[in-house]
Design an enzyme around this catalytic site. Structure first.
Site, PDB file in Angstrom:
ATOM      1  N   ASP A 281       1.085  -1.282   0.054  1.00 10.58           N
ATOM      2  CA  ASP A 281       0.088   0.169   0.097  1.00 10.58           C
ATOM      3  C   ASP A 281       0.941   1.176   0.185  1.00 10.58           C
ATOM      4  O   ASP A 281       2.057   1.058  -0.116  1.00 10.58           O
ATOM      5  CB  ASP A 281      -1.092  -0.315   1.187  1.00 10.58           C
ATOM      6  CG  ASP A 281      -2.170   0.786   0.833  1.00 10.58           C
ATOM      7  OD1 ASP A 281      -2.221   1.841   0.083  1.00 10.58           O
ATOM      8  OD2 ASP A 281      -3.182   0.630   1.517  1.00 10.58           O
TER       9      ASP A 281
HETATM   10  C1  BGC Z   1      -5.188   3.165   0.258  1.00  8.52           C
HETATM   11  C2  BGC Z   1      -5.590   1.802  -0.699  1.00  8.52           C
HETATM   12  C3  BGC Z   1      -5.324   2.414  -2.093  1.00  8.52           C
HETATM   13  C4  BGC Z   1      -4.060   3.098  -2.278  1.00  8.52           C
HETATM   14  C5  BGC Z   1      -3.864   3.719  -3.690  1.00  8.52           C
HETATM   15  C6  BGC Z   1      -4.095   3.805  -0.160  1.00  8.52           C
HETATM   16  O1  BGC Z   1      -3.980   5.070   0.785  1.00  8.52           O
HETATM   17  O2  BGC Z   1      -5.109   2.323   1.647  1.00  8.52           O
HETATM   18  O3  BGC Z   1      -6.609   1.146  -0.570  1.00  8.52           O
HETATM   19  O4  BGC Z   1      -5.666   1.462  -3.029  1.00  8.52           O
HETATM   20  O5  BGC Z   1      -3.816   4.183  -1.435  1.00  8.52           O
HETATM   21  O6  BGC Z   1      -4.566   4.733  -3.970  1.00  8.52           O
END
Ligand code: BGC
Length: 758
Positions: free
Chosen positions: A317
């Site tokens: 993430d």
């Molecule tokens: C979130 C994810 C998301 C990623 C990309 C992160 O902050 O936890 O769920 O897919 O950002 O945008």
């Protein structure tokens, strides 16, 4: 279109030219396994030619902001332009394999095409011509593309208890995502919403294991289909594992989950998703039992790869490798953090702001701290997914080939989903449905904006610009005003203290007040709260309106169950609308006036007290009440599975095929459901099982099957379920999933029956 020529001399892949058909021919198992072995050969050949720098570039994902002009990151209003020098740096110098995210504003599908085409044209000039894989959070439709169809958020989809509908929605989302030239969707969320405080609860399918895993599979099937055509995307199950239950309820704070619980509650949805073929997975940003998941070889390799057999891409993430150093403090340097996480099993780093990851990982491999085999397996997985998606043949997809994008037929599916999700929790003296002649006041902070209808991840990350980009859609007040006999007064709003008195005076001229309560849009850390009790101004508004003596209907638009027990008795009727999307207001109006009959069911327990959160499948000792003495009883505002209809359903003839079942056998269960009321309706038939005695304290009951049926007035249907050992199992102290011999109870509706497992 670029044709990829195999070293073996075979030309593979061409894009399907049938533009109107969203269906595709499905491959036979033999064709699929042949395709897969062809792809494996192509991957091996390509890998053999790649330099270390190219390989590590593939493992790198940057955010679009890194290569756009200006430094005003995440601004929702900045003009957006690619910076060609930075694009060259990313693709030609650093050879990055993936880019994600929006530039802060949503783009049209044509703008997406033009943007992604720049990247793919650039990769076509590199020695290996490996296309970029662009990833996006298209979590309720392709929510960063203007004009796309936005659906209810996942929590609402769970409330429909309709897996076919969820699959259809995912298929449409895939189509519209591909219409935006994007082949990779960071969805679905497979964590369980078991902590009401958590600001991402609404991104889940609710609190139940069985509901979560079946909905998750439906969504993955809808996204991916038979892969390889230009209408489907790679799904990304997230966030593996145990992200959804931080102890404090605040996003990305520590979770404490015993391995037995991890396996019993949190792993099954991922296991089913792996079996369903989800191509990619995103890792939980948090720590469990003191170990950040991005550093856990146990979770990322031993369980994910060796036990579940997952062979797709594991992506981090947002900046989570760096956080091992800066936030979690388990690595003294960023370089150490990279070493730990790549060795633990990470394939791709959502870096996302710079190129340091590439330089440092190259050093680590050269020093022998990260084995080249680990790099090769990560890169092979990335190349394989790119090939499975057909990106080598069609690196971009032309928006012109997607005539159904944003169509009325897709909007109708979204509206249907909103209708099936919105859950009627109370209907005192059958005040609902209202007659069209009833004079209605619409008021409350969620009544006059598209933000609380859509929630976060809508046009931008926090959903803060929904009123601009969904300006043609109806807010609740607009949808009601179109009905005619309605007046609207703001009452209180989120941003300013309005005149409650004006709303009260307006109420006096009406027969019924529709009071829209809840939350404004948010997601992730900005949605953290210190109190889950409804804010005072909303409580005051409800009390002031109740004093008029008018009937009141509460509409709750919220991403988590905000506690409102102080004013619940003031409501004559209550709808839990969750975050129903762009057609949520129209759906609500249809439900209020009885054009449609409610059929949503709560996919979570709705707590009554702020310090008494208990999930529905709780343990017997969660309820050791001594009436009027201790406050130790299990006391919820509403329970998982609750949801009313304007008709009534009777359950009869619960039968089982035998009184006993063997471990390897099956048991057939059936029940007759009759529409005993006076209008057609849909009923979600929920089957619960209770293990009466077990060596690990059993849950009072747990959902093990559900089916949604339509019934005309007076009509009866027989609904059947097959029980296998799997539905009777739990994880024991040795971490084994077992079903223990003994007595079990089945309950459906108000009926119960028992059987014995030998
Ligand atoms: C979130 C994810 C998301 C990623 C990309 C992160 O902050 O936890 O769920 O897919 O950002 O945008």
């Amino acid at each position: 279109m670029r044709i990829y020529i195999l070293l073996l001399g075979i030309i593979v892949g061409s894009c399907n030219s049938n533009t109107n058909n969203t269906e595709q021919k499905s491959s036979t198992p033999k064709e699929t396994s042949k395709m897969s072995s062809d792809i494996d050969k192509r991957v091996a050949n390509l890998l053999e030619q790649m330099t270390l720098e190219e390989k590590i570039g593939q493992m790198t994902q940057i955010t679009l902001d890194v290569i756009t002009k200006g430094d005003n990151q995440y601004s929702s209003s900045k003009p957006y332009t690619l910076d060609s020098a930075l694009v060259d740096k990313a693709i030609l110098t650093y050879k990055v394999g993936s880019i994600l995210n929006t530039p802060g504003v949503p783009l049209s599908k044509e703008e997406w095409y033009n943007t992604i085409k720049v990247f793919q044209d650039k990769t076509a000039k590199t020695p290996r011509q490996i296309p970029i894989i662009y990833g996006i959070d298209a979590i309720h439709g392709v929510n960063y593309t203007t004009g796309a169809t936005l659906f209810p958020q996942q929590i609402g989809l769970a409330a429909t208890f309709n897996t076919e509908l969820v699959k259809e929605i995912a298929k449409i989302s895939a189509y519209e995502t591909r219409a935006s030239s994007i082949p990779w969707n960071f969805s679905p969320v497979l964590g369980l919403g078991r902590n009401p405080l958590w600001p991402r609860l609404w991104e889940t399918f609710g609190e139940d294991v069985y509901l979560g895993k079946t909905m998750g599979v439906a969504m993955i099937e809808g996204y991916q289909g038979e892969l390889g055509d230009r209408y489907r995307v790679a799904s990304c199950m997230k966030h593996y594992l145990g992200y959804s239950v931080p102890l404090s309820g605040k996003d990305r704070t520590p979770a404490w989950i015993p391995e037995r619980e991890l396996r019993q509650y949190f792993l099954p949805a991922f296991k089913e998703a792996v079996d369903a073929g989800s191509l990619t997975l995103m890792i939980n940003s948090g720590e469990i039992n003191g170990v950040p998941v991005h550093a856990s070889k146990f979770l990322l390799t031993d369980i994910l790869r060796d036990e579940l057999g997952f062979d797709g891409i594991a992506v981090t993430d947002w900046a989570d490798i760096n956080y091992l150093h800066t936030r979690h403090k388990i690595a003294e340097t960023i370089k150490e953090a990279i070493k730990i996480s790549i060795n633990a099993g990470v394939d791709m780093s959502m870096v996302p702001h710079d190129f340091e990851f590439i330089d440092l990982l190259i050093e680590l491999v050269k020093e022998g701290s990260v084995p080249i085999e680990r790099i090769d397996s990560a890169v092979s997985r990335i190349l394989k997914v790119k090939m499975q998606l057909g990106l080598f043949e069609s690196p971009v997809t032309d928006p012109k080939d997607y005539p159904d994008f944003g169509s009325n037929k897709f909007a109708a599916v979204s509206r249907k989903a909103a209708i099936e999700s919105i859950t009627l929790l109370k209907n005192k003296n059958q005040i609902l449905p209202l007659k069209e002649t009833t004079k209605v006041l619409i008021t409350g902070p969620t009544s006059n904006s598209m933000r609380p209808l859509n929630g976060g991840w809508s046009y931008n990350w926090q959903g803060s610009e929904a009123d601009t980009y969904a300006a043609t859609m109806n807010t609740i007040s607009e949808a009601f005003l179109k009905k005619g006999n309605t007046i609207f007064k703001q009452g209180v709003s989120f941003d300013k203290t309005d005149d409650i008195n004006a709303a009260v005076q307006a109420a006096k001229q009406c027969d019924v007040v529709v009071l829209c309560l809840g939350e404004n849009s948010y997601t992730e850390t900005p949605g953290n709260i210190n109190s889950i009790i409804m804010p005072d101004d909303q409580i005051e508004l409800a009390k002031a309106l109740a004093k008029t003596g008018k009937k009141i209907i509460f509409v709750l638009l919220e991403g988590r169950p905000i506690i409102f027990n102080e004013i619940e008795p003031l409501a004559d009727a209550i709808f839990m609308a969750y975050l129903p999307g762009n057609y949520g207001a129209d759906a609500l109006v249809d439900l209020v006036y009885g054009v449609e009959n409610p059929s949503g069911r709560l996919p979570i327990n709705y707590p009554k007290h702020p310090h008494a959160f208990v999930n529905y499948n709780h343990k017997h000792s969660d309820n050791i009440a001594i009436p009027n003495y201790y406050e130790s009883d299990y006391d919820q505002q509403y329970q998982f599975g609750d949801g009313l209809s304007y008709t009534t359903f009777e359950y009869n003839n619960l039968t089982i095929s035998a009184q006993e079942m063997n471990q390897e056998g099956t048991l057939e269960v059936s029940v007759e459901v009759t529409n005993s009321g006076n209008r057609t309706g849909k009923e979600s038939v929920l089957l619960y099982i209770s293990d009466l005695y077990a060596s690990i304290t059993p849950e009072v009951k747990a959902l093990k099957g559900y089916k949604k049926i339509d019934l005309d007035v007076g009509e009866s249907k027989k609904v059947s379920f097959t029980i296998t050992k799997e539905q009777l199992s739990f994880v024991n102290e040795d971490m084994k999933t077992i079903a223990e011999a003994g007595d079990f109870e089945i309950s459906i509706g108000n009926l119960k029956t028992k059987f014995k497992l030998n």
